[in-house]
Design a protein around this motif. Structure first.
Motif, mmCIF file in Angstrom:
data_model
loop_
_atom_site.group_PDB
_atom_site.id
_atom_site.type_symbol
_atom_site.label_atom_id
_atom_site.label_comp_id
_atom_site.label_asym_id
_atom_site.label_seq_id
_atom_site.Cartn_x
_atom_site.Cartn_y
_atom_site.Cartn_z
ATOM 1 N N SER A 108 -11.677 -5.649 4.629
ATOM 2 C CA SER A 108 -10.680 -6.026 3.613
ATOM 3 C C SER A 108 -9.344 -5.365 3.898
ATOM 4 N N ASP A 147 -11.826 -13.708 1.961
ATOM 5 C CA ASP A 147 -12.556 -12.445 1.945
ATOM 6 C C ASP A 147 -13.791 -12.579 1.062
ATOM 7 N N GLU A 148 -14.918 -12.612 1.664
ATOM 8 C CA GLU A 148 -16.207 -12.797 0.985
ATOM 9 C C GLU A 148 -16.153 -13.928 -0.043
ATOM 10 N N SER A 156 -12.384 -6.070 -2.393
ATOM 11 C CA SER A 156 -12.764 -4.680 -2.517
ATOM 12 C C SER A 156 -11.529 -3.807 -2.545
HETATM 13 MG MG MG Z 1 -14.244 -5.846 1.561
#
Ligand code: MG
Ligand code: ATP
Lengths: 345, 518
Positions: B57, B178-179, A2
């Motif tokens: 994040s 991360d994910e 992200s």
């Molecule tokens: Mg994130």
């Protein structure tokens, strides 16, 4: 994944001086060093450039130089806003100039109407020629970067042939057409200036308006940011590319027509391309990444720089090519900075 | 330390493998990380959870040297470190797998893995040694990949293995994921978990960011929960449960099941007839698919990724040319229409790739939310865009969908993954189009947002719209669909009514077993 650090996103969080300003400063320093090396006081050279561009008496010259340069800036900036590059400005400009000359010389009728017809014909012819490059990309997969550039050469070559043979003004012995009748010339305003200036200023204002306020501008900007997003959102990409290139080419054609009808009054081979308006315009557009207001400002800046260069060359022993060097350093600096910024992420 | 969860069983050993104290990261006025303390023991699999935009994040990229904290210290095995870049972190044995992979698509697997640390012979890369090293490494960690395969040809799951191998090749002691499971099929996820367990057993430490509660329960040792940039809870997985984690993340209880009334299907609003997409010189990607979605029903499209679902969806929305068959929207043949015309005929589409298809990252949220609405009133009249109307609409959608963003004029590239997803979902749902195609609509969003988006999809159904739901989450398909189509090798293998469907039958069908055998 992200929060992909987009350049624009980062700008929000961490203020950086506008990179164009730094680039210009840097170029001024390097240029100053060059001038110094040639034994001239840089302050003197820059003062001459400044006076040459902005002294009251020189305003008409600067504006007269800015007219085609800003015109060609728009030619490059409009497609660039949508992520497309039109490298064929030279060819489009030549086509516009030649068509304008032919129409103005050979079309009978009242002068002002002939002039208007010549401008329109020049814009349409050059616009269609530019759209050809977009068509090559959308239908045949030839990248526009290449097709627009390659299409430029035959246009320049054919125009050169036409003024050297079929349409040559045999009374002068030079590769040029006959003179445009006085009635069909663009109205003079003040000294070297003519209504071409107003025409380009109006177009620039229109481009700004379209960019900020209209559906067309929105769709072009979105395309420039993310082509797939625009396509997914229902923007008709092929049609858009053709239209944008048409508009871009049409402006190039107008610039050519304005030079012929407003300053030179005939098509003279080679003379149109010597000042390389196309490339200065492209640099100005790149400097602003296609954003029209910034591109126009950059175009004006380059015009002032180049006009001032003449004065500097006259008054000091520094050749005016220095201004072109400055311009290139600005672009190079930005390219390096941009590239370095990317690789850091 | 607020709410210190130092339970007897969870007491970390003397010097934690990795610890961070008082980490602060500001983006302008926004506090993305607010005095975060985190400590992870060697060999531990440690989950970091929190709502979209909680700062996970951001924290991970600080630990990995991608961002510098404004305050706070990072300690590796008790020794303070100052990473100025990811290279520094890699040098100290850190590895990170981003959700958006960072591989060279045109290079081979081994080239990607050794890139930057190639075995050399003189000035040349020792290709044989490099290949061998990669093959050995893959075998040792039971990560099945072909070293010579070109990355662009690989599935997402395999690309992820390449990323992990890349980290292991540099002998990463601490892995940040991360994910990692957001884009994986259940099978791929299971094999990732096997690898993670194996790595932890070797004494490597794993930081694992996810929104999926069952994954946390299945594989992690401890959980750190973030909310609004702060640590709100530290838990030992064995001593907690999904409800407690959700409560810690959201401060409320979230319904993990979907309430939906009976379906009252009406007319067919989205239809494909014998839809075919050929593959150059192979079996068709999509093979004569017939599909009908009626108003008032949600039809789930299940299948292991790569069995033609994406191609089918692209063909339905007009982003891909058909080689045969027809597409009808609201009974109108749109086979020869482009995207714009199909949208006008009544299709809305949530694409699976929010960043490269569903949004323009450098553009503002207002501009992103306007796409598709920008030609008609109230946003535009006579070719002119009404900027005030665009902003007003954006503010309304941001509020309705709870997008965490500074303002509607901020670029969406600065949003967290889940918040970006919300922007895309908000835009497409606001079309109120008769037919909605939702591809992985909840990928990367937090539990609260899943609840909300699911509720919205059910509301679409209740409003008599047709919803085609494409998802790799079987639980999502099962929870929402009235009927479930299972795709296998370009065909629809079965059309299962909801009451006959369960994980097991669907799993078998997805593996290509004929319905009788199931
Ligand atoms: Mg994130
Ligand atoms: N480069 C940036 N510029 C401005 N704001 C940022 C930037 N990176 C992150 N943010 C903001 O910081 C906050 C935390 O973002 P982060 O990406 O860490 O969230 P997250 O917990 O990973 O969320 P998700 O679950 O949605 O991925 C968000 O509000 C985000 O918008």
């Amino acid at each position: 994944m992200s929060a992909a650090p987009q350049p624009d996103a980062r700008a929000l969080s961490r203020w950086r001086p506008p990179s164009a300003a730094i680039a210009i400063l840097f170029a001024a320093l390097v240029g100053g060093a060059l001038v110094l090396a040639s034994g001239v006081n840089p302050a003197e050279a820059y003062a001459q450039i400044f006076m040459g561009a902005f002294a009251l008496d020189n305003w008409p010259n600067t504006l007269n130089w800015a007219t085609p340069l800003v015109g060609m800036t728009l030619v490059a900036a409009i497609p660039l806003r949508g992520g497309m590059i039109n490298l064929g400005g030279d060819g489009q400009l030549i086509i516009g100039a030649l068509v304008a000359a032919i129409v103005a010389i050979y079309l009978p009728g009242p002068g002002p109407l002939v002039a208007i017809a010549a401008l329109i014909a020049a814009a349409v012819a050059a616009g269609l020629y530019a759209a050809l490059a977009a068509w090559g990309e959308t239908r045949h997969g030839v990248p526009m970067l290449i097709s627009s550039l390659l299409l430029s050469y035959p246009a320049v070559g054919v125009a050169s042939y036409i003024v050297r043979f079929p349409l040559r003004d045999t009374t002068t012995g030079l590769p040029q057409t006959a003179l445009v009748p006085e009635g069909a010339r663009l109205m003079a305003l003040n000294g070297v200036l003519n209504v071409g200036l107003i025409l380009i200023a109006a177009i620039a204002a229109l481009v700004l308006f379209v960019d900020r306020r209209t559906v067309v501008g929105y769709e072009l900007h979105m395309r420039g940011i993310n082509l797939r997003f625009a396509g997914y959102g229902g923007v008709r990409l092929d049609r858009q590319a053709m239209r944008i290139m048409f508009v871009s080419g049409a402006i190039a054609g107008l610039v050519g027509a304005i030079i012929v009808l407003g300053s030179q009054f005939r098509f003279i081979d080679d003379v149109l391309l010597t000042p390389s308006y196309t490339w200065s315009g492209l640099m100005a557009a790149l400097l602003a990444n296609g954003e029209p207001a910034g591109a126009i400002l950059a175009g004006l800046f380059f015009a002032a720089l180049q006009t001032g260069g003449f004065a500097m060359q006259r008054e000091t022993s520094v050749p005016r090519v220095l201004t072109m060097v400055l311009q290139s350093i600005v672009i190079l600096f930005l390219a390096v900075r941009h590239g370095a910024g990317k690789s850091r992420e | 330390m607020p709410n210190d969860g130092s339970l007897p069983t969870a007491s970390p050993p003397a010097a934690p493998e990795l610890s961070a104290t008082g980490i602060v990261k500001r983006y302008g006025a926004l506090l993305a990380n607010d005095h975060i303390d985190l400590s992870v023991a060697r060999g531990e699999i440690h989950a970091v959870m929190g709502e979209n935009g909680a700062g996970k994040s951001t924290l991970m990229s600080i630990l990995y040297g991608l961002q510098q904290p404004d305050e706070g210290r990072v300690l590796l095995r008790g020794e303070e470190v100052h990473f100025r870049s990811a290279l520094d972190a890699i040098g100290k044995g850190m590895g990170m797998v981003h959700q958006a992979f960072k591989l060279f698509h045109s290079l081979s697997v081994w080239e990607n893995i050794v890139y930057g640390a190639e075995p050399r012979r003189g000035v040349f890369i020792d290709r044989a040694a490099a290949r061998r090293a990669v093959a050995d490494l893959a075998a040792r960690h039971r990560l099945a990949v072909d070293p010579d395969a070109i990355v662009s040809k690989l599935s997402v799951g395999v690309r992820q293995r390449v990323e992990i191998l890349k980290a292991l090749y540099r002998d990463a002691r601490i892995l940040i994921l991360d994910e990692p499971t957001a884009v994986l099929t259940p099978q791929e996820r299971d094999s990732l978990f096997a690898v993670m367990r194996h790595l932890a057993a070797e004494g490597r430490t794993i930081l694992f960011v996810t929104h999926k509660l069952h994954e946390v329960m299945a594989i992690t040792d401890r959980v750190t929960v973030l909310r609004d940039g702060r640590v709100v809870e530290r838990m030992t997985t064995a001593e907690t449960n999904p409800r407690e984690i959700v409560r810690a993340m959201t401060g409320r209880s979230v319904s993990l099941t979907v309430e939906k009334g009976l379906s009252h299907p009406g007319a067919t609003l989205l239809e494909a007839i014998d839809l075919t997409i050929a593959a150059p010189g192979g079996k068709p990607l999509v093979d004569k698919i017939a599909l009908k979605v009626r108003g008032g029903e949600i039809v789930g499209l299940a299948g292991v990724a790569g069995n033609g679902q994406s191609e089918l969806v692209e063909a339905l929305v007009g982003l891909r040319r058909l080689d045969g068959g027809k597409v009808l929207v609201g009974g109108i043949d749109v086979t020869d229409s482009d995207v714009a015309a199909r949208r006008a005929a009544g299709i809305a589409y949530i694409p699976e790739d929010r960043a490269s298809v569903g949004s323009a990252l450098a553009a503002s949220a207002a501009d992103n939310l306007a796409m598709g609405f920008h030609r008609t009133p109230p946003l535009a009249r006579g070719g002119l865009i009404d900027a005030a109307a665009v902003a007003r609409r954006a503010r309304a959608l941001i509020a309705k969908f709870g997008v965490k963003i500074a303002s509607e004029s901020a670029p969406v590239g600065s949003l967290s993954g889940g918040n970006l997803q919300k922007v895309v979902v908000a835009r497409e749902l606001s079309h109120a189009a008769p037919a909605l195609i939702a591809e992985q609509p909840t990928r990367g969003v937090d539990v609260g947002a899943i609840e909300f988006i699911h509720g919205q999809l059910v509301a679409e159904r209740a409003a008599g719209r047709a919803v085609l739901l494409v998802s790799s989450e079987l639980s999502e398909i099962l929870a929402l669909s009235d009927r479930i189509l299972v795709m296998y090798e370009g065909r629809v293998l079965a059309d299962v009514p909801q009451d006959k469907a369960n994980e097991e039958t669907l799993g078998l069908l997805m593996a290509g077993r004929a319905p009788e055998a199931a």
